[in-house]
Motif scaffolding. Structure first.
Motif, PDB file in Angstrom:
ATOM      1  N   ASN A   8      -2.286   4.137  -5.762  1.00  0.00           N
ATOM      2  CA  ASN A   8      -3.686   3.186  -5.677  1.00  0.00           C
ATOM      3  C   ASN A   8      -3.631   1.918  -5.261  1.00  0.00           C
ATOM      4  O   ASN A   8      -4.707   1.319  -5.165  1.00  0.00           O
ATOM      5  CB  ASN A   8      -4.457   2.977  -7.104  1.00  0.00           C
ATOM      6  N   LYS A  34       0.817  -1.296   0.098  1.00  0.00           N
ATOM      7  CA  LYS A  34      -0.108  -0.464  -0.032  1.00  0.00           C
ATOM      8  C   LYS A  34       0.744   1.116   0.023  1.00  0.00           C
ATOM      9  O   LYS A  34       0.548   2.374  -0.583  1.00  0.00           O
ATOM     10  CB  LYS A  34      -1.511   0.038   1.175  1.00  0.00           C
ATOM     11  N   LYS A  55      -8.841  -1.342   0.144  1.00  0.00           N
ATOM     12  CA  LYS A  55      -9.753  -0.955   1.142  1.00  0.00           C
ATOM     13  C   LYS A  55     -10.996  -1.660   0.089  1.00  0.00           C
ATOM     14  O   LYS A  55     -11.903  -2.185   1.036  1.00  0.00           O
ATOM     15  CB  LYS A  55      -9.837   0.029   1.002  1.00  0.00           C
ATOM     16  N   SER A  56     -11.452  -1.190  -0.955  1.00  0.00           N
ATOM     17  CA  SER A  56     -12.275  -2.422  -2.018  1.00  0.00           C
ATOM     18  C   SER A  56     -12.567  -3.317  -1.786  1.00  0.00           C
ATOM     19  O   SER A  56     -13.494  -3.609  -1.579  1.00  0.00           O
ATOM     20  CB  SER A  56     -11.954  -1.357  -3.456  1.00  0.00           C
ATOM     21  N   ASP A 109      -3.756   1.433  -1.935  1.00  0.00           N
ATOM     22  CA  ASP A 109      -4.491   1.790  -0.652  1.00  0.00           C
ATOM     23  C   ASP A 109      -5.604   2.107  -0.898  1.00  0.00           C
ATOM     24  O   ASP A 109      -6.837   0.929  -0.711  1.00  0.00           O
ATOM     25  CB  ASP A 109      -3.968   2.744   0.112  1.00  0.00           C
ATOM     26  N   THR A 110      -6.151   2.028  -2.092  1.00  0.00           N
ATOM     27  CA  THR A 110      -7.615   2.749  -2.336  1.00  0.00           C
ATOM     28  C   THR A 110      -7.910   1.129  -2.797  1.00  0.00           C
ATOM     29  O   THR A 110      -9.400   0.903  -2.180  1.00  0.00           O
ATOM     30  CB  THR A 110      -7.364   3.432  -3.165  1.00  0.00           C
ATOM     31  N   HIS A 111      -7.430   0.521  -3.863  1.00  0.00           N
ATOM     32  CA  HIS A 111      -7.987  -0.627  -3.669  1.00  0.00           C
ATOM     33  C   HIS A 111      -8.618  -2.306  -3.439  1.00  0.00           C
ATOM     34  O   HIS A 111      -9.294  -2.488  -3.164  1.00  0.00           O
ATOM     35  CB  HIS A 111      -7.713  -1.082  -5.284  1.00  0.00           C
ATOM     36  N   LYS A 150     -12.228   2.600   6.277  1.00  0.00           N
ATOM     37  CA  LYS A 150     -11.691   3.599   5.682  1.00  0.00           C
ATOM     38  C   LYS A 150     -10.737   3.990   4.819  1.00  0.00           C
ATOM     39  O   LYS A 150      -9.672   3.605   5.596  1.00  0.00           O
ATOM     40  CB  LYS A 150     -13.019   4.618   6.171  1.00  0.00           C
ATOM     41  N   GLU A 160     -11.979   3.315 -13.058  1.00  0.00           N
ATOM     42  CA  GLU A 160     -12.041   3.247 -11.921  1.00  0.00           C
ATOM     43  C   GLU A 160     -13.115   1.977 -11.543  1.00  0.00           C
ATOM     44  O   GLU A 160     -13.527   1.363 -12.038  1.00  0.00           O
ATOM     45  CB  GLU A 160     -12.820   4.475 -11.673  1.00  0.00           C
ATOM     46  N   GLN A 217     -18.899   0.288   3.900  1.00  0.00           N
ATOM     47  CA  GLN A 217     -18.022   1.109   4.235  1.00  0.00           C
ATOM     48  C   GLN A 217     -17.286   0.317   5.578  1.00  0.00           C
ATOM     49  O   GLN A 217     -17.585   1.360   7.006  1.00  0.00           O
ATOM     50  CB  GLN A 217     -18.052   2.256   3.926  1.00  0.00           C
TER      51      GLN A 217
END
Length: 113
Positions: free
Chosen positions: A43, A38, A49-50, A45-47, A113, A102, A110
């Motif tokens: 990206n 991460k 978490k998703s 970290d974003t992916h 976060k 995206e 969620q």
């Protein structure tokens, strides 16, 4: 310094499918990939978490569906739907990542976060 690595992001999304091959790993492998990369991959970290939110949501929805089996078989229908969703969306989002688009995991709670 962060680097761009779309292939690793694609692998992270597809690693969720390990549940269908080995019976487990669909949560553990993306977690390990996310935690270890991460800071170094743009990206991630974003992916990560998703993906984790999606996997935890699938687990929660499955646990809710199990008692519903006793109510007119509704749980069986929801478990089949959850299985289809859990199979299709990692593939769709891996394709999106490889194209630079995206990602979106619908019905994902969620929690992280």
């Amino acid at each position: 310094m962060q680097r761009t690595d779309n292939q690793l992001l694609v692998i992270t999304h597809l690693s969720q499918l390990l549940d269908y091959v080995t019976g487990f790993g669909g949560l553990i492998v993306p977690l390990v990939l996310w935690l270890s990369n991460k800071e170094s991959v743009i990206n991630m970290d974003t992916h990560g978490k998703s993906i984790l939110n999606f996997q935890l949501s699938i687990i929660i929805y499955s646990l809710i569906s199990i008692p519903l089996i006793f109510f007119f078989g509704l749980g069986i229908i929801t478990l089949i739907a959850i299985g289809i969703i859990a199979f299709v969306f990692p593939i769709v989002n891996a394709i999106r990542v490889s194209n630079g688009d995206e990602v979106n995991y619908p019905l994902s709670l969620q929690l992280i976060k």
